[in-house]
Design a protein around this motif. Sequence first.
Motif, short mmCIF file in Angstrom:
data_model
loop_
_atom_site.label_atom_id
_atom_site.label_comp_id
_atom_site.label_asym_id
_atom_site.label_seq_id
_atom_site.Cartn_x
_atom_site.Cartn_y
_atom_site.Cartn_z
N THR A 72 112.26 -70.30 17.45
CA THR A 72 111.82 -71.24 18.47
C THR A 72 112.27 -72.63 18.03
OG1 THR A 72 109.89 -69.92 19.06
CG2 THR A 72 109.84 -72.26 19.64
N GLY A 146 115.47 -66.36 20.66
CA GLY A 146 114.70 -67.58 20.55
C GLY A 146 114.73 -68.46 21.78
N ARG A 147 113.75 -69.34 21.87
CA ARG A 147 113.66 -70.28 22.99
C ARG A 147 113.85 -71.71 22.47
NH1 ARG A 147 111.11 -68.15 27.43
NH2 ARG A 147 112.11 -69.92 28.48
#
Length: 441
Positions: A72, A146-147
């Motif tokens: 993230t 992931g963001r």
Amino acid sequence: MGRLFGTDGVRGLANGDLTPELAMSVAIAAARELADPQSSHPPVVVVGRDPRASGEMLEAAVVAGLASAGATVVRVGVVPTPAVSYLTGEVRADFGVMVSASHNPMPDNGIKLFAAGGVKLSDEVEDAVSARVGEVWERPTGARVGRVHDLLDGAEHYLKHLAAAVTHPLDGLTVVVDCANGAASDVAPEAYRAAGATVIPIFAEPDGFNINDECGATHLDALRAAVVEHGADLGLAHDGDADRCLAVTSAGDVVDGDQIMAILALALRDAGALVEDTLVATVMSNLGLRNAMRETGINLVETKVGDRYLLEALNKHGYSIGGEQSGHIVLPAYAPTGDGLLTGLLLMARVAATGRTLAELASVVMKLPQQLVNVKADRSAAGHPDVLAAVDAATAELGTTGRVLLRPSGTEPLVRVMVEAPSADLAEGIALRIADVVRSV
């Protein structure tokens, strides 16, 4: 292939030595090495950059690499390196990434990594990250990718942190601030104004190409002239990522990192906050600093050149302050790495609290003339018997009035000869004499 990480991260010509592919590979390797394997959550990584044009490209590559590894990403945009260090700890990230080449010219760029808490990586951890670059691995897919999130008020959080460190209001002080057209162009003037100073910013209009261009901590002439022109009390100069701070007196005289360290060490001692009455400096610090600290009852611990060695000594013994002539100064009670804005605030707070000018405070260090000669030679020449004999003879000649430091470069085929002596002519003569011996072996 040589060691991937240098003295301060991975650095090189952007899109030449430091390509987007390499940046992505380093980011992936860092995510795989630095993430907690026992955690049930994806790793969180803070990413910032300085304003040089190539930072946009390399930031995109770093962010893509981190997300591809399942991290993230908390993107904080253009902020100083110490802000990334601070925010890494503030958001409890697994690690942080700063895309910057610090004081290097615009065509260069770099990648600096911070471990959890915002501390710099040890050599061993850097080597472990390096070993994973290009390693075959299984990429996450689906919901495990992931963001990326933008922390739009990251700079504001950092400014609040700086404000909490100010020990005395700066009301009545006028300061000219050279922001090096770098990462501190907005936050440095804001931090100093918030503390009460009247601020005159220069070189605070980054366009992606003008970072460190004849300005900042490595080019002080413009700042010196501006301080005199405006009748300011002092001037401060940062480098492109603002982990350094040098100063200028009202008369335009340079106050270097050695002098700033002495001022801050004495301030800490007077406040009862100088642990074991000790200052940490590198072997390159001027003999004048050593003399000043001895005369004021402060111990001086020497380390090898490089902030990682300063940090090791500071962390191992719990000391309060360490730094380099370059203006890279670490105050662990406030920040785990060098912070130029913090240094500037505390320096001005000492001026305001004592009512003394910067020139008066800096006069505690009587700097000796220093001559540095870089000799193109195999680094092993530094240990040759003839060279050692020349150094011994020069040391005996100088006695307690100066010193000789011979240091092979860690990155180039150079031997550095540094001499300090009562006069510039004597320092130059001895340095050139030893340099000739180095060349001859």
